[in-house]
Design a protein around this motif. Structure first.
Motif, PDB file in Angstrom:
ATOM      1  N   THR A   1       0.858  -1.186   0.000  1.00  0.00           N
ATOM      2  CA  THR A   1       0.000   0.000   0.000  1.00  0.00           C
ATOM      3  C   THR A   1       0.893   1.235   0.000  1.00  0.00           C
ATOM      4  O   THR A   1       2.068   1.174   0.367  1.00  0.00           O
ATOM      5  CB  THR A   1      -0.921   0.050   1.234  1.00  0.00           C
ATOM      6  N   ILE A   2       0.337   2.338  -0.410  1.00  0.00           N
ATOM      7  CA  ILE A   2       1.044   3.612  -0.374  1.00  0.00           C
ATOM      8  C   ILE A   2       0.264   4.565   0.517  1.00  0.00           C
ATOM      9  O   ILE A   2      -0.969   4.594   0.482  1.00  0.00           O
ATOM     10  CB  ILE A   2       1.229   4.208  -1.786  1.00  0.00           C
ATOM     11  N   LYS A   3       0.978   5.306   1.343  1.00  0.00           N
ATOM     12  CA  LYS A   3       0.374   6.303   2.211  1.00  0.00           C
ATOM     13  C   LYS A   3       1.121   7.624   2.058  1.00  0.00           C
ATOM     14  O   LYS A   3       2.338   7.645   1.934  1.00  0.00           O
ATOM     15  CB  LYS A   3       0.412   5.859   3.680  1.00  0.00           C
TER      16      LYS A   3
ATOM     17  N   ALA B   1      -8.755  12.107  -1.190  1.00  0.00           N
ATOM     18  CA  ALA B   1      -9.406  11.625  -2.418  1.00  0.00           C
ATOM     19  C   ALA B   1      -8.422  11.005  -3.394  1.00  0.00           C
ATOM     20  O   ALA B   1      -8.276  11.470  -4.537  1.00  0.00           O
ATOM     21  CB  ALA B   1     -10.190  12.754  -3.087  1.00  0.00           C
ATOM     22  N   PRO B   2      -7.711   9.921  -3.008  1.00  0.00           N
ATOM     23  CA  PRO B   2      -6.810   9.273  -3.967  1.00  0.00           C
ATOM     24  C   PRO B   2      -7.577   8.688  -5.148  1.00  0.00           C
ATOM     25  O   PRO B   2      -8.672   8.146  -4.986  1.00  0.00           O
ATOM     26  CB  PRO B   2      -6.140   8.176  -3.133  1.00  0.00           C
ATOM     27  N   SER B   3      -7.002   8.789  -6.334  1.00  0.00           N
ATOM     28  CA  SER B   3      -7.644   8.237  -7.531  1.00  0.00           C
ATOM     29  C   SER B   3      -6.561   7.720  -8.465  1.00  0.00           C
ATOM     30  O   SER B   3      -5.398   8.093  -8.361  1.00  0.00           O
ATOM     31  CB  SER B   3      -8.503   9.295  -8.231  1.00  0.00           C
ATOM     32  N   ARG B   4      -6.948   6.848  -9.385  1.00  0.00           N
ATOM     33  CA  ARG B   4      -6.002   6.301 -10.353  1.00  0.00           C
ATOM     34  C   ARG B   4      -6.574   6.451 -11.757  1.00  0.00           C
ATOM     35  O   ARG B   4      -7.792   6.485 -11.958  1.00  0.00           O
ATOM     36  CB  ARG B   4      -5.702   4.818 -10.057  1.00  0.00           C
ATOM     37  N   TRP B   5      -5.690   6.538 -12.726  1.00  0.00           N
ATOM     38  CA  TRP B   5      -6.084   6.695 -14.122  1.00  0.00           C
ATOM     39  C   TRP B   5      -6.392   5.326 -14.706  1.00  0.00           C
ATOM     40  O   TRP B   5      -5.574   4.410 -14.648  1.00  0.00           O
ATOM     41  CB  TRP B   5      -4.953   7.364 -14.891  1.00  0.00           C
ATOM     42  N   ASN B   6      -7.600   5.161 -15.257  1.00  0.00           N
ATOM     43  CA  ASN B   6      -7.990   3.857 -15.822  1.00  0.00           C
ATOM     44  C   ASN B   6      -7.889   3.821 -17.347  1.00  0.00           C
ATOM     45  O   ASN B   6      -8.415   2.911 -17.989  1.00  0.00           O
ATOM     46  CB  ASN B   6      -9.404   3.491 -15.379  1.00  0.00           C
ATOM     47  N   GLY B   7      -7.235   4.830 -17.904  1.00  0.00           N
ATOM     48  CA  GLY B   7      -7.103   4.918 -19.350  1.00  0.00           C
ATOM     49  C   GLY B   7      -8.022   5.951 -19.968  1.00  0.00           C
ATOM     50  O   GLY B   7      -7.787   6.401 -21.092  1.00  0.00           O
ATOM     51  N   ARG B   8      -9.049   6.328 -19.230  1.00  0.00           N
ATOM     52  CA  ARG B   8      -9.994   7.321 -19.746  1.00  0.00           C
ATOM     53  C   ARG B   8     -10.261   8.436 -18.741  1.00  0.00           C
ATOM     54  O   ARG B   8     -10.550   9.565 -19.136  1.00  0.00           O
ATOM     55  CB  ARG B   8     -11.328   6.645 -20.100  1.00  0.00           C
ATOM     56  N   ALA B   9     -10.187   8.103 -17.454  1.00  0.00           N
ATOM     57  CA  ALA B   9     -10.503   9.085 -16.414  1.00  0.00           C
ATOM     58  C   ALA B   9      -9.885   8.634 -15.098  1.00  0.00           C
ATOM     59  O   ALA B   9      -9.457   7.490 -14.949  1.00  0.00           O
ATOM     60  CB  ALA B   9     -12.020   9.245 -16.268  1.00  0.00           C
ATOM     61  N   TYR B  10      -9.851   9.551 -14.146  1.00  0.00           N
ATOM     62  CA  TYR B  10      -9.407   9.195 -12.798  1.00  0.00           C
ATOM     63  C   TYR B  10     -10.604   8.651 -12.017  1.00  0.00           C
ATOM     64  O   TYR B  10     -11.675   9.264 -11.988  1.00  0.00           O
ATOM     65  CB  TYR B  10      -8.825  10.411 -12.076  1.00  0.00           C
ATOM     66  N   VAL B  11     -10.404   7.484 -11.378  1.00  0.00           N
ATOM     67  CA  VAL B  11     -11.456   6.849 -10.593  1.00  0.00           C
ATOM     68  C   VAL B  11     -10.942   6.614  -9.183  1.00  0.00           C
ATOM     69  O   VAL B  11      -9.729   6.606  -8.929  1.00  0.00           O
ATOM     70  CB  VAL B  11     -11.895   5.504 -11.232  1.00  0.00           C
ATOM     71  N   ALA B  12     -11.858   6.438  -8.241  1.00  0.00           N
ATOM     72  CA  ALA B  12     -11.479   6.250  -6.836  1.00  0.00           C
ATOM     73  C   ALA B  12     -10.513   5.078  -6.686  1.00  0.00           C
ATOM     74  O   ALA B  12     -10.623   4.058  -7.376  1.00  0.00           O
ATOM     75  CB  ALA B  12     -12.731   6.022  -5.997  1.00  0.00           C
ATOM     76  N   TRP B  13      -9.571   5.220  -5.761  1.00  0.00           N
ATOM     77  CA  TRP B  13      -8.500   4.236  -5.580  1.00  0.00           C
ATOM     78  C   TRP B  13      -8.258   4.029  -4.092  1.00  0.00           C
ATOM     79  O   TRP B  13      -8.285   4.992  -3.311  1.00  0.00           O
ATOM     80  CB  TRP B  13      -7.243   4.740  -6.280  1.00  0.00           C
ATOM     81  N   ASP B  14      -8.049   2.770  -3.678  1.00  0.00           N
ATOM     82  CA  ASP B  14      -7.869   2.465  -2.254  1.00  0.00           C
ATOM     83  C   ASP B  14      -6.408   2.451  -1.818  1.00  0.00           C
ATOM     84  O   ASP B  14      -6.082   1.996  -0.716  1.00  0.00           O
ATOM     85  CB  ASP B  14      -8.527   1.122  -1.900  1.00  0.00           C
ATOM     86  N   GLU B  15      -5.512   2.937  -2.666  1.00  0.00           N
ATOM     87  CA  GLU B  15      -4.069   3.058  -2.376  1.00  0.00           C
ATOM     88  C   GLU B  15      -3.343   1.715  -2.285  1.00  0.00           C
ATOM     89  O   GLU B  15      -2.227   1.643  -1.785  1.00  0.00           O
ATOM     90  CB  GLU B  15      -3.829   3.865  -1.099  1.00  0.00           C
TER      91      GLU B  15
END
Length: 206
Positions: A104-106, A127-141
């Motif tokens: 995990t990353i903190k 509000a961490p998020s990750r790029w899914n190729g089209r948009a940033y979506v919620a991410w649990d780190e």
């Protein structure tokens, strides 16, 4: 009477012991590499407020498209009636080697330094998020095993622009964002320079 002497030599024999073997050491697993890929210094936009979208990975923040907003006339060249809030945000690039363990990353600390290296503001990440190729979506780190790269972003609280008599007063100034992360309980500090860009907002359509 002649005495005859005998010399007895005692030779101590011992069984050779095998040399002690070093305990087996497991090979060190490769670590996840993290870099600060981008920084946008703006405001802290409230929920429900129209905001400028976060720039895609590797794209300059200033080139991010403006969001559609109520009041567009629907014709080419028309601009939104409302001004969009620009969220303060940072983007990280994670390089995950093939044999890296799941982890995990903190975010431990986020500090904004002025051009003299003096602490200007301490910011809060959320509000961490990750790029899914089209948009940033919620991410649990979490970072899964398997070679991959991740582009992630965090919203940040706004710098204390009162120190520059407002954000406009900071326009064009150079700052450094210093971020301390914890990956697998190991802290790392990364830095990136950023310039406050205050872009003129489009005039309202009447």
């Amino acid at each position: 009477m002649k005495r005859v002497g005998f010399l007895v030599v005692m030779v101590a024999c011992s069984k050779a012991e095998p040399p002690e073997q070093e305990p087996a050491v497991s090979p060190k697993r490769p670590e996840v590499k993290v870099e600060l890929a981008g920084v946008t210094l703006g405001d802290d936009c409230a929920d429900g407020v129209t905001t400028k979208p976060i720039a895609p990975p590797s794209a300059p923040a200033a080139s991010a498209p403006r969001p559609e907003a109520a009041g567009d006339c629907g014709l080419p060249g028309c601009l939104p009636r409302v001004n969009a809030c620009e969220q303060t945000v940072m983007q990280l690039a994670l390089d995950v080697p093939a044999d890296a363990a799941a982890t995990t990353i903190k975010i431990k600390r986020v500090e904004l330094l002025d051009d003299q290296g003096t602490l200007f503001s301490t910011l809060t990440a959320r509000a961490p998020s990750r790029w899914n190729g089209r948009a940033y979506v919620a991410w649990d780190e979490t970072v899964a095993t398997g070679k991959t790269t991740l582009a992630v972003s965090y919203k940040l609280s706004a710098p204390d622009w009162s120190k520059t008599h407002g954000k406009l007063g900071a326009s064009g100034k150079r700052f450094t964002l210093r971020v301390t992360t914890a990956i697998s309980d190991r802290e790392r500090t990364i830095e990136k320079q950023a310039i406050v860009l205050v872009m003129p907002e489009p005039a309202a359509v009447t």
